[in-house]
Every structure is written in C-alpha cells, then in structure tokens.
Design a protein around this motif. Structure first.
Motif, short mmCIF file in Angstrom:
data_model
loop_
_atom_site.label_atom_id
_atom_site.label_comp_id
_atom_site.label_asym_id
_atom_site.label_seq_id
_atom_site.Cartn_x
_atom_site.Cartn_y
_atom_site.Cartn_z
N ARG A 1 41.55 55.86 44.38
CA ARG A 1 42.99 55.67 44.53
C ARG A 1 43.66 55.76 43.16
NH1 ARG A 1 43.81 50.52 48.33
NH2 ARG A 1 45.88 50.85 47.50
N PRO A 2 44.99 55.94 43.14
CA PRO A 2 45.69 55.97 41.86
C PRO A 2 45.41 54.73 41.02
CG PRO A 2 47.15 56.66 43.62
CD PRO A 2 45.88 56.16 44.28
N VAL A 3 45.24 54.92 39.72
CA VAL A 3 44.88 53.82 38.82
C VAL A 3 46.14 53.19 38.24
CG1 VAL A 3 43.64 53.22 36.71
CG2 VAL A 3 42.69 54.92 38.27
N LEU A 4 46.26 51.90 38.43
CA LEU A 4 47.40 51.12 37.93
C LEU A 4 46.93 50.15 36.85
CD1 LEU A 4 49.00 50.35 41.41
CD2 LEU A 4 49.58 52.21 39.84
N HIS A 5 47.88 49.50 36.20
CA HIS A 5 47.56 48.56 35.12
C HIS A 5 46.55 47.50 35.57
CE1 HIS A 5 48.09 44.92 32.69
NE2 HIS A 5 48.25 45.76 31.70
N GLY A 6 46.76 46.95 36.75
CA GLY A 6 45.85 45.91 37.25
C GLY A 6 44.43 46.41 37.42
N ASP A 7 44.28 47.67 37.80
CA ASP A 7 42.95 48.27 37.93
C ASP A 7 42.24 48.28 36.58
OD1 ASP A 7 42.94 49.39 40.79
OD2 ASP A 7 44.77 50.27 39.96
N VAL A 8 42.98 48.74 35.56
CA VAL A 8 42.40 48.83 34.21
C VAL A 8 42.09 47.43 33.69
CG1 VAL A 8 42.76 49.64 31.85
CG2 VAL A 8 43.60 51.00 33.77
N ALA A 9 42.99 46.49 33.89
CA ALA A 9 42.76 45.12 33.42
C ALA A 9 41.54 44.50 34.09
CB ALA A 9 44.01 44.27 33.65
N SER A 10 41.41 44.68 35.40
CA SER A 10 40.25 44.12 36.11
C SER A 10 38.95 44.75 35.62
CB SER A 10 40.39 44.33 37.61
OG SER A 10 41.44 43.55 38.12
N ALA A 11 38.96 46.06 35.46
CA ALA A 11 37.76 46.74 34.98
C ALA A 11 37.42 46.30 33.56
CB ALA A 11 37.94 48.26 35.05
N ALA A 12 38.43 46.14 32.72
CA ALA A 12 38.19 45.69 31.34
C ALA A 12 37.61 44.27 31.34
CB ALA A 12 39.48 45.74 30.53
N ARG A 13 38.08 43.43 32.23
CA ARG A 13 37.53 42.07 32.33
C ARG A 13 36.07 42.09 32.79
NH1 ARG A 13 41.27 38.98 36.13
NH2 ARG A 13 39.78 37.32 35.70
N ASP B 1 45.63 40.43 21.65
CA ASP B 1 45.24 40.04 20.29
C ASP B 1 43.73 39.89 20.19
OD1 ASP B 1 45.42 37.83 22.02
OD2 ASP B 1 45.71 36.43 20.36
N ASP B 2 43.03 40.00 21.32
CA ASP B 2 41.57 39.95 21.37
C ASP B 2 41.03 41.37 21.22
OD1 ASP B 2 38.88 40.12 22.57
OD2 ASP B 2 39.21 38.04 23.15
N VAL B 3 40.44 41.67 20.08
CA VAL B 3 40.00 43.03 19.77
C VAL B 3 38.95 43.52 20.76
CG1 VAL B 3 38.85 44.47 18.03
CG2 VAL B 3 40.57 42.80 17.34
N GLU B 4 38.04 42.66 21.14
CA GLU B 4 36.98 43.06 22.07
C GLU B 4 37.56 43.45 23.44
OE1 GLU B 4 32.44 41.73 23.15
OE2 GLU B 4 33.75 40.30 22.17
N TYR B 5 38.56 42.69 23.89
CA TYR B 5 39.23 43.03 25.15
C TYR B 5 39.95 44.38 25.02
CZ TYR B 5 42.46 42.73 29.12
OH TYR B 5 43.19 42.99 30.26
N CYS B 6 40.60 44.59 23.90
CA CYS B 6 41.27 45.88 23.66
C CYS B 6 40.28 47.03 23.71
CB CYS B 6 42.00 45.87 22.31
SG CYS B 6 43.47 44.84 22.29
N GLN B 7 39.10 46.82 23.15
CA GLN B 7 38.07 47.86 23.19
C GLN B 7 37.62 48.13 24.62
OE1 GLN B 7 35.37 46.02 20.43
NE2 GLN B 7 36.10 47.26 18.70
N CYS B 8 37.49 47.08 25.41
CA CYS B 8 37.11 47.25 26.82
C CYS B 8 38.21 47.99 27.57
CB CYS B 8 36.85 45.89 27.47
SG CYS B 8 35.35 45.07 26.88
N PHE B 9 39.46 47.64 27.32
CA PHE B 9 40.60 48.29 27.95
C PHE B 9 40.59 49.78 27.61
CE2 PHE B 9 44.99 48.64 29.37
CZ PHE B 9 45.14 47.60 30.26
N GLU B 10 40.35 50.07 26.34
CA GLU B 10 40.29 51.45 25.87
C GLU B 10 39.14 52.20 26.53
OE1 GLU B 10 40.10 53.95 21.69
OE2 GLU B 10 39.48 51.85 21.70
N THR B 11 38.00 51.55 26.67
CA THR B 11 36.84 52.17 27.33
C THR B 11 37.20 52.59 28.75
OG1 THR B 11 35.26 50.93 26.00
CG2 THR B 11 34.47 51.74 28.12
N VAL B 12 37.89 51.72 29.46
CA VAL B 12 38.28 52.04 30.84
C VAL B 12 39.25 53.21 30.86
CG1 VAL B 12 39.41 51.18 32.93
CG2 VAL B 12 37.90 49.66 31.63
N LEU B 13 40.26 53.17 30.00
CA LEU B 13 41.25 54.26 29.97
C LEU B 13 40.58 55.60 29.66
CD1 LEU B 13 44.22 52.51 28.17
CD2 LEU B 13 44.10 53.19 30.58
N ARG B 14 39.70 55.61 28.69
CA ARG B 14 39.02 56.86 28.34
C ARG B 14 38.15 57.36 29.49
NH1 ARG B 14 39.39 58.33 23.01
NH2 ARG B 14 40.15 56.71 21.59
#
Length: 98
Positions: free
Chosen positions: A2-14, A73-86
């Motif tokens: 399904r289309p990917v929304l912000h919540g999808d990326v946030a959940s996957a990053a978590r 502000d949590d660098v590790e979370y940002c890296q996970c978020f980036e991993t999902v987006l990529r």
C-alpha cells in the motif's frame, strides 16, 4: 504494498531500532517484502493476511517489537528512518523497472 505514509516509516524505523544494527537492513527489506505479499493477498482475497497484515508497511512492522519512538534528535533513530526511506525508494524503483 500500500502507499507509504509517515506512520509506516516511523513504525518500521522503530522496529529497526529494536534490533541490533547488523540486522537492520535485512529486516527492513523483509518488512517491505511482507507488506507486498500482504497487499497482493488482500487484493486477491479481500482478507487481511494472517501473518503480515493489511499490506501496509506499518502493519508489517507492528508484527514485531517496536522501540519507543524517540525524537529526531536521536541519531540512531534518524539512521533507522533513513534506512527505511532508502529501502522504500529502492523497492519502488525496482518495481517500476520490472
């Protein structure tokens, strides 16, 4: 999937944040694959996939342990978020090339 929304990326990053770094890329690819399987299942049957959910990345991610959501502000979370987006971009590009 399904289309990917912000919540999808946030959940996957978590979900990624909850596992060791060495496992994150593979888990991310697996969740995207599972979301695709579930999406096709829902389209075919009209029913939610028992293992992978409704075809959203959020549903696939929420089948796992999720870390508490930190801020950006949590660098590790940002890296996970980036991993999902990529990974989402790679999956979309590979699908359009097929």
């Amino acid at each position: 999937m399904r289309p990917v929304l912000h919540g999808d990326v946030a959940s996957a990053a978590r979900a990624l944040l909850a596992v060791p770094r060495a496992q994150r890329d593979a888990l991310c690819v697996r969740m995207i694959r599972e979301a695709g399987i579930a999406s096709r299942h829902v389209q075919r049957t009209g029913r939610i996939h028992l293992l992978f959910g409704n075809g959203s990345l959020m549903s696939a991610a929420r089948k796992r342990v999720l870390a508490d959501e930190p801020g950006f502000d949590d660098v590790e979370y940002c890296q996970c978020f980036e991993t999902v987006l990529r990974a989402v971009v790679r999956a979309r590009l590979s699908r359009t090339r097929s």
